[in-house]
Enzyme design. Structure first.
Site, PDB file in Angstrom:
ATOM      1  N   GLY A 164      40.291  35.205  54.241  1.00  0.00           N
ATOM      2  CA  GLY A 164      41.710  35.244  54.564  1.00  0.00           C
ATOM      3  C   GLY A 164      42.003  36.362  55.541  1.00  0.00           C
ATOM      4  O   GLY A 164      41.176  37.261  55.751  1.00  0.00           O
TER       5      GLY A 164
ATOM      6  N   GLN B 267      46.863  42.868  59.668  1.00  0.00           N
ATOM      7  CA  GLN B 267      45.467  43.239  59.932  1.00  0.00           C
ATOM      8  C   GLN B 267      45.099  43.075  61.407  1.00  0.00           C
ATOM      9  O   GLN B 267      44.089  43.628  61.838  1.00  0.00           O
ATOM     10  CB  GLN B 267      44.514  42.378  59.094  1.00  0.00           C
ATOM     11  CG  GLN B 267      44.583  42.667  57.603  1.00  0.00           C
ATOM     12  CD  GLN B 267      43.558  41.841  56.860  1.00  0.00           C
ATOM     13  OE1 GLN B 267      43.819  40.701  56.519  1.00  0.00           O
ATOM     14  NE2 GLN B 267      42.381  42.397  56.632  1.00  0.00           N
TER      15      GLN B 267
ATOM     16  N   CYS C 192      37.468  43.069  52.073  1.00  0.00           N
ATOM     17  CA  CYS C 192      38.579  42.981  53.012  1.00  0.00           C
ATOM     18  C   CYS C 192      38.054  43.294  54.405  1.00  0.00           C
ATOM     19  O   CYS C 192      37.293  44.255  54.566  1.00  0.00           O
ATOM     20  CB  CYS C 192      39.664  43.983  52.618  1.00  0.00           C
ATOM     21  SG  CYS C 192      41.116  43.938  53.677  1.00  0.00           S
ATOM     22  N   LEU C 193      38.473  42.497  55.376  1.00  0.00           N
ATOM     23  CA  LEU C 193      38.009  42.732  56.750  1.00  0.00           C
ATOM     24  C   LEU C 193      38.485  44.085  57.281  1.00  0.00           C
ATOM     25  O   LEU C 193      37.908  44.606  58.227  1.00  0.00           O
ATOM     26  CB  LEU C 193      38.490  41.598  57.669  1.00  0.00           C
ATOM     27  CG  LEU C 193      37.923  40.214  57.323  1.00  0.00           C
ATOM     28  CD1 LEU C 193      38.547  39.153  58.217  1.00  0.00           C
ATOM     29  CD2 LEU C 193      36.404  40.198  57.438  1.00  0.00           C
TER      30      LEU C 193
ATOM     31  N   HIS D 115      45.805  38.847  47.355  1.00  0.00           N
ATOM     32  CA  HIS D 115      45.206  39.861  48.236  1.00  0.00           C
ATOM     33  C   HIS D 115      45.870  39.815  49.619  1.00  0.00           C
ATOM     34  O   HIS D 115      46.273  40.859  50.159  1.00  0.00           O
ATOM     35  CB  HIS D 115      43.699  39.609  48.334  1.00  0.00           C
ATOM     36  CG  HIS D 115      42.985  40.490  49.302  1.00  0.00           C
ATOM     37  ND1 HIS D 115      42.000  41.369  48.919  1.00  0.00           N
ATOM     38  CD2 HIS D 115      43.101  40.629  50.655  1.00  0.00           C
ATOM     39  CE1 HIS D 115      41.559  42.021  49.987  1.00  0.00           C
ATOM     40  NE2 HIS D 115      42.202  41.582  51.056  1.00  0.00           N
ATOM     41  N   GLU D 116      45.982  38.607  50.185  1.00  0.00           N
ATOM     42  CA  GLU D 116      46.550  38.495  51.532  1.00  0.00           C
ATOM     43  C   GLU D 116      48.022  38.878  51.538  1.00  0.00           C
ATOM     44  O   GLU D 116      48.482  39.565  52.458  1.00  0.00           O
ATOM     45  CB  GLU D 116      46.356  37.074  52.086  1.00  0.00           C
ATOM     46  CG  GLU D 116      44.904  36.652  52.253  1.00  0.00           C
ATOM     47  CD  GLU D 116      44.052  37.667  53.000  1.00  0.00           C
ATOM     48  OE1 GLU D 116      44.574  38.371  53.891  1.00  0.00           O
ATOM     49  OE2 GLU D 116      42.853  37.775  52.679  1.00  0.00           O
TER      50      GLU D 116
ATOM     51  N   HIS E  69      48.841  42.520  51.718  1.00  0.00           N
ATOM     52  CA  HIS E  69      48.816  43.123  53.057  1.00  0.00           C
ATOM     53  C   HIS E  69      50.219  43.139  53.682  1.00  0.00           C
ATOM     54  O   HIS E  69      50.535  44.032  54.471  1.00  0.00           O
ATOM     55  CB  HIS E  69      47.887  42.323  53.985  1.00  0.00           C
ATOM     56  CG  HIS E  69      46.426  42.641  53.819  1.00  0.00           C
ATOM     57  ND1 HIS E  69      45.892  43.877  54.085  1.00  0.00           N
ATOM     58  CD2 HIS E  69      45.380  41.862  53.446  1.00  0.00           C
ATOM     59  CE1 HIS E  69      44.569  43.849  53.878  1.00  0.00           C
ATOM     60  NE2 HIS E  69      44.247  42.636  53.481  1.00  0.00           N
TER      61      HIS E  69
HETATM   62 NI    NI Z   1      42.282  42.082  53.135  1.00  0.00          NI
END
Ligand code: NI
Length: 186
Positions: free
Chosen positions: A47, A52, A107-108, A149-150, A153
């Site tokens: 995701g 991000q 997480c990226l 999670h997304e 953000h």
């Molecule tokens: Ni993340």
């Protein structure tokens, strides 16, 4: 399309609450969605949220398997790259019951690490899809985890801030050493 630069933990954009998307069908938003999907796939993520990629808007894209009762601690091992892709704008999440489950998240924006996070297991989420359509779904397990999670953000929250026990923050390469705690410890 373009691969976008991903902000890493420490960049202020990741701590900034995002603004609603005013016009989901605008060409600018459609281009952003295409670029976010390309960026997520390129980075092999489950995701990606707009903050991000340095865009402070309430927009997320994710790939999660459909409704399944998964549970357990190895949920992230069940990620399917062929899972359906969802584009979700201006999302809302409602927790359906008290059950929580622990699963490893990555997480990226926090490259190389995994952390064990306890989250509600059963949610309903809603919002607007890429063509302006209303989305409303029930989700459990890994699907519910990815959505939470997304969406975190969008409120400036990283998964690390959701962890109960920072001793469960590991490098991906060391996860093979991890020993599942007994249920009472979770
Ligand atoms: Ni993340």
């Amino acid at each position: 399309m373009a691969i976008l630069k991903i902000a890493r933990m420490g960049h202020p954009i990741l701590r900034t609450p995002a603004e609603p998307v005013a016009d989901p069908r605008s060409p600018e938003i459609q281009r952003l969605i295409d670029d976010m999907i390309e960026t997520m796939v390129d980075a092999n993520g489950a995701g990606l949220a707009a903050p991000q990629v340095h865009v402070p808007l309430r927009l997320v894209v994710f790939q999660a398997p459909g409704e399944r009762d998964q549970g357990g601690l190895d949920e992230d091992e069940r990620f399917e790259p062929t899972a359906p892709l969802t584009v979700l704008m201006n999302p809302k999440i409602e927790v359906m019951d008290d059950k929580r489950s622990a699963g490893f998240e990555g997480c990226l924006s926090v490259p190389g690490l995994r952390g064990l996070v306890n989250r509600p297991d059963h949610i309903r989420y809603s919002g607007v899809g890429r063509h302006g359509e209303r989305i409303e779904r029930l989700a459990r397990g890994f699907h519910a985890r990815v959505v939470q999670h997304e969406c975190d953000h969008l409120d400036g929250i990283l998964y690390v801030q959701r962890m109960d026990d920072l001793s469960q923050l590991l490098f991906e390469s060391e996860i093979k050493h991890w020993v599942k705690p007994s249920e009472e410890d979770m």
